[in-house]
Enzyme design. Structure first.
Site, mmCIF file in Angstrom:
data_model
loop_
_atom_site.group_PDB
_atom_site.id
_atom_site.type_symbol
_atom_site.label_atom_id
_atom_site.label_comp_id
_atom_site.label_asym_id
_atom_site.label_seq_id
_atom_site.Cartn_x
_atom_site.Cartn_y
_atom_site.Cartn_z
ATOM 1 N N GLU A 52 0.749 5.717 -45.907
ATOM 2 C CA GLU A 52 0.084 7.013 -46.098
ATOM 3 C C GLU A 52 0.595 7.617 -47.414
ATOM 4 O O GLU A 52 1.782 7.462 -47.747
ATOM 5 C CB GLU A 52 0.477 7.934 -44.927
ATOM 6 C CG GLU A 52 -0.008 9.375 -45.042
ATOM 7 C CD GLU A 52 0.647 10.291 -43.979
ATOM 8 O OE1 GLU A 52 1.878 10.175 -43.754
ATOM 9 O OE2 GLU A 52 -0.070 11.102 -43.388
ATOM 10 N N ASN A 112 -6.234 14.171 -46.358
ATOM 11 C CA ASN A 112 -5.240 13.096 -46.329
ATOM 12 C C ASN A 112 -6.031 11.843 -45.923
ATOM 13 O O ASN A 112 -6.456 11.712 -44.783
ATOM 14 C CB ASN A 112 -4.146 13.436 -45.310
ATOM 15 C CG ASN A 112 -2.991 12.462 -45.349
ATOM 16 O OD1 ASN A 112 -3.104 11.364 -45.883
ATOM 17 N ND2 ASN A 112 -1.871 12.868 -44.767
ATOM 18 N N LYS A 129 -7.622 11.917 -42.302
ATOM 19 C CA LYS A 129 -6.691 12.177 -41.183
ATOM 20 C C LYS A 129 -7.149 13.349 -40.316
ATOM 21 O O LYS A 129 -7.428 14.450 -40.824
ATOM 22 C CB LYS A 129 -5.298 12.441 -41.747
ATOM 23 C CG LYS A 129 -4.188 12.589 -40.725
ATOM 24 C CD LYS A 129 -2.854 12.650 -41.456
ATOM 25 C CE LYS A 129 -1.675 12.805 -40.544
ATOM 26 N NZ LYS A 129 -0.408 12.826 -41.326
ATOM 27 N N GLU A 148 1.156 19.889 -44.201
ATOM 28 C CA GLU A 148 -0.141 19.195 -44.143
ATOM 29 C C GLU A 148 -1.267 20.148 -43.760
ATOM 30 O O GLU A 148 -2.401 19.990 -44.203
ATOM 31 C CB GLU A 148 -0.069 18.012 -43.176
ATOM 32 C CG GLU A 148 0.823 16.901 -43.704
ATOM 33 C CD GLU A 148 0.635 15.596 -42.962
ATOM 34 O OE1 GLU A 148 -0.493 15.101 -42.889
ATOM 35 O OE2 GLU A 148 1.646 15.075 -42.441
ATOM 36 N N CYS A 174 -0.662 8.030 -39.796
ATOM 37 C CA CYS A 174 0.597 8.638 -39.377
ATOM 38 C C CYS A 174 0.556 9.336 -38.025
ATOM 39 O O CYS A 174 0.504 8.684 -36.994
ATOM 40 C CB CYS A 174 1.123 9.566 -40.464
ATOM 41 S SG CYS A 174 2.876 9.932 -40.192
ATOM 42 N N ASN A 199 4.402 8.534 -43.071
ATOM 43 C CA ASN A 199 5.613 9.119 -43.680
ATOM 44 C C ASN A 199 6.234 9.956 -42.572
ATOM 45 O O ASN A 199 5.727 11.047 -42.271
ATOM 46 C CB ASN A 199 5.275 10.074 -44.830
ATOM 47 C CG ASN A 199 4.799 9.384 -46.095
ATOM 48 O OD1 ASN A 199 5.556 9.138 -47.009
ATOM 49 N ND2 ASN A 199 3.504 9.098 -46.140
HETATM 50 N N1 CDT Z 1 2.976 12.410 -41.988
HETATM 51 C C1 CDT Z 1 3.002 12.630 -40.655
HETATM 52 O O1 CDT Z 1 1.966 12.776 -40.027
HETATM 53 N N2 CDT Z 1 4.219 12.717 -40.093
HETATM 54 C C2 CDT Z 1 4.405 13.063 -38.705
HETATM 55 C C3 CDT Z 1 5.594 13.953 -38.596
HETATM 56 C C4 CDT Z 1 5.395 14.973 -37.574
HETATM 57 S S1 CDT Z 1 6.753 16.084 -37.472
HETATM 58 C C5 CDT Z 1 6.126 17.535 -38.082
HETATM 59 C C6 CDT Z 1 4.570 11.862 -37.792
HETATM 60 O O2 CDT Z 1 3.981 11.869 -36.712
HETATM 61 O O3 CDT Z 1 5.307 10.948 -38.124
#
Ligand code: CDT
Length: 321
Positions: A52, A112, A129, A148, A174, A199
């Site tokens: 991502e 995204n 996303k 985000e 993600c 990420n």
């Molecule tokens: N980038 C992304 O979606 N990261 C989320 C972190 C969530 S914590 C606010 C994940 O699910 O890994």
């Protein structure tokens, strides 16, 4: 789309990325992606999954204006001049790929996004996303932000599945991987392979989550979702410490049995590969997860009728004697 694909074997690579720092420009990042694509191809891969927001640092951790974010971190077209070397290499090697990036549309909408690119370097699919985590306000006391919800709109394209030279491929990004609906909507479109980039910060700024849960929950959702939906999953993380902000690794390829067949070892650029047998998913779809035979959608209505949890429904009980 035919019910089963004609090709059963696929050389799959997941290209995990180590950190991308604020100071790293697109040219340097694309060079790393090209090197990993070459390694994937040399190991017999026909498709490679990148993370991502693969072209930049995970910028939603920084408070800034939308205009500044767009200027520094968003792509106005895909491919573009910076990313063209990756597309050229893909065409030369005859390898397809999935790539996550920040998209700004001609009318200024921000998503995204991930694209699915075939072995001729043609973009055949786009995903935006849907499950955006984080917040849109400035959390001044937090060690970093997760913006985000400030920088992106909720995706408007749904969860698609594309026929990529006989393999039915679905995409997500993600946080989507944590939601069962993501996979079921794609497996109901006969997805055989679901690919995703992520990420995942090791520290959860919203609550005091034990650090190891960040990785264990990631593994659990990928393994359970692959099994329950009879799909292969390829998941590529961007990981390690980006300018002092650590993110988990554990990129992996998971079989429809729920087993991890390949997994990254390090927190740096690393290519993992497997020659996956798409027929394995078909076997599960014919037996325990024969959807047409065993699903009961009339009992699942709440899934689309409610967003948040509410009161228990009045249930039908057997008549008292
Ligand atoms: N980038 C992304 O979606 N990261 C989320 C972190 C969530 S914590 C606010 C994940 O699910 O890994």
């Amino acid at each position: 789309m035919s019910k089963t694909s004609t090709r059963r074997k696929l050389g799959l690579a997941v290209a995990q990325m180590g950190p991308v720092h604020l100071a790293d420009d697109r040219a340097a990042v694309v060079k790393r992606l090209v090197a990993m694509m070459r390694e994937a191809a040399s190991r017999g891969s026909e498709f490679v999954v990148f993370p991502e927001l693969a072209l930049t640092t995970f910028f939603p951790r920084y408070w800034m204006s939308e205009a500044e974010a767009v200027e520094r971190f968003f792509e106005r077209s895909m491919p573009n001049a910076d990313v063209q070397p990756l597309f050229d290499t893909a065409r030369d090697l005859g390898i397809g790929f999935y790539l996550g990036y920040a998209e700004i549309t001609p009318d200024g909408r921000r998503f995204n996004t991930a694209v699915l690119v075939d072995r001729t370097a043609r973009v055949i699919g786009k995903y935006r996303k849907i499950h955006l985590p984080g917040h849109d306000d400035h959390k001044v006391d937090a060690p970093f932000q997760h913006l985000e919800k400030k920088f992106f709109e909720v995706g408007d394209l749904g969860f698609g599945v594309w026929d990529m030279e006989g393999t039915h491929v679905g995409m997500c990004l993600c946080n989507d991987r944590r939601w069962p609906e993501t996979y079921r909507v794609m497996s109901l479109q006969s997805a055989e392979l679901i690919v995703l980039g992520y990420n995942t910060p090791s520290l959860n700024i919203h609550w005091n989550e034990p650090a190891h849960w960040r990785t264990s929950t990631h593994e659990i959702v990928l393994q359970a979702s692959a099994y329950q939906n009879a799909v292969w999953i390829g998941a590529a993380g961007k990981c390690g410490s980006e300018d002092g902000h650590h993110m988990i690794g554990s990129s992996m390829i998971v079989a429809p049995s729920g087993e991890i067949v390949a997994r990254s070892t390090y927190e740096e650029d690393e290519v993992i590969t497997a020659h996956i047998d798409l027929a394995m998913g078909q076997t599960f779809r014919e037996h325990v997860f024969n959807f047409a035979k065993h699903r009961s959608p009339h009992h699942y209505r709440l899934i689309v009728e409610r967003t948040g949890a509410g009161e228990p429904l009045p249930t039908r009980q057997p008549d008292a004697d």
